[in-house]
Every structure is written in C-alpha cells, then in structure tokens.
Enzyme design. Structure first.
Site, PDB file in Angstrom:
ATOM      1  N   ARG A  90       0.818  -1.216   0.000  1.00  0.00           N
ATOM      2  CA  ARG A  90       0.000   0.000   0.000  1.00  0.00           C
ATOM      3  C   ARG A  90       0.856   1.271   0.000  1.00  0.00           C
ATOM      4  NH1 ARG A  90      -5.090  -0.479   3.792  1.00  0.00           N
ATOM      5  NH2 ARG A  90      -6.322  -0.276   1.905  1.00  0.00           N
ATOM      6  N   CYS A  91       2.143   1.125   0.176  1.00  0.00           N
ATOM      7  CA  CYS A  91       3.054   2.267   0.257  1.00  0.00           C
ATOM      8  C   CYS A  91       3.760   2.471  -1.083  1.00  0.00           C
ATOM      9  CB  CYS A  91       4.085   2.003   1.352  1.00  0.00           C
ATOM     10  SG  CYS A  91       5.412   3.218   1.435  1.00  0.00           S
TER      11      CYS A  91
END
Length: 113
Positions: free
Chosen positions: A9-10
């Site tokens: 998600r980063c």
C-alpha cells in the site's frame, strides 16, 4: 539473498520493489504486515541499519500519535510498539547480508546491492 520489507500500500515501498526488479538481482519480498517480525528480528534489523529504534518509527501514524507520542519510552518499549503495530515501521527496508538501508529515497538501495 536480498530481502525487502514491503508494504504494497506504500508507494515508496513499491518503488523499492521496482528498483530491485530493475537491478536484475534475486530478492525476497517480506510482507511484514502479514508476517509479523519478532522483537529479536526487529532489533537485528535496527542493528544493521545502525540507528536507534525511535529512528525506525513512522511518527505520523495515527497509532503513534494517540498511543505513544509524548511518552518516555525505552528502546525495548519502542521495539515492542513496532512489533505489536507493524504499521509503525518505516519502509521499505532492504537487507543484503550484514547491510541494510531504509529505501527513502529509493536510490539509497543502490548503496547495499
């Protein structure tokens, strides 16, 4: 083998994976949010990074602000907080043998591969 502690998600973590893919070197992805690190593993990584535990904490995370900010914590308490709340761990972390870097900016990864 090169390892990257990765959170999909980063965006910075995804850039780290792309950087390693482009290098052509084999590497292993460790999804540390799914495969929780032990306190010993985290302390070993901190040693490789040559930093203090507090320097690995994402201090803008809501959990840090609500649960830990403005408290006096020992190094062990900070490590325990990261073990229990892995979202607090800065990312990506790339490990190659006895060397490690936090891949921010992504180009720092080239220092150890």
């Amino acid at each position: 083998m090169i390892k990257i502690l990765h959170n999909n998600r980063c965006s910075k973590s995804r850039c780290g994976v792309e950087f390693l893919e482009a290098s052509g070197k084999p590497f292993e992805i460790v999804k540390y949010l799914d495969e929780t690190l032990s306190a010993k593993e985290l302390k070993d990584i901190i040693k490789l990074l040559k930093i203090k535990p507090i320097d690995l904490v994402r201090k803008n995370e809501a959990i840090w602000k609500t649960e830990f900010k403005n408290k006096t914590l020992s190094d062990d308490e900070i490590v325990d907080a990261m073990v229990k709340n892995p979202k607090l761990i800065e990312r990506p972390i790339v490990i190659n043998g006895n060397k490690a870097v936090i891949g921010r900016p992504t180009e720092k990864i080239s220092e150890i591969i």
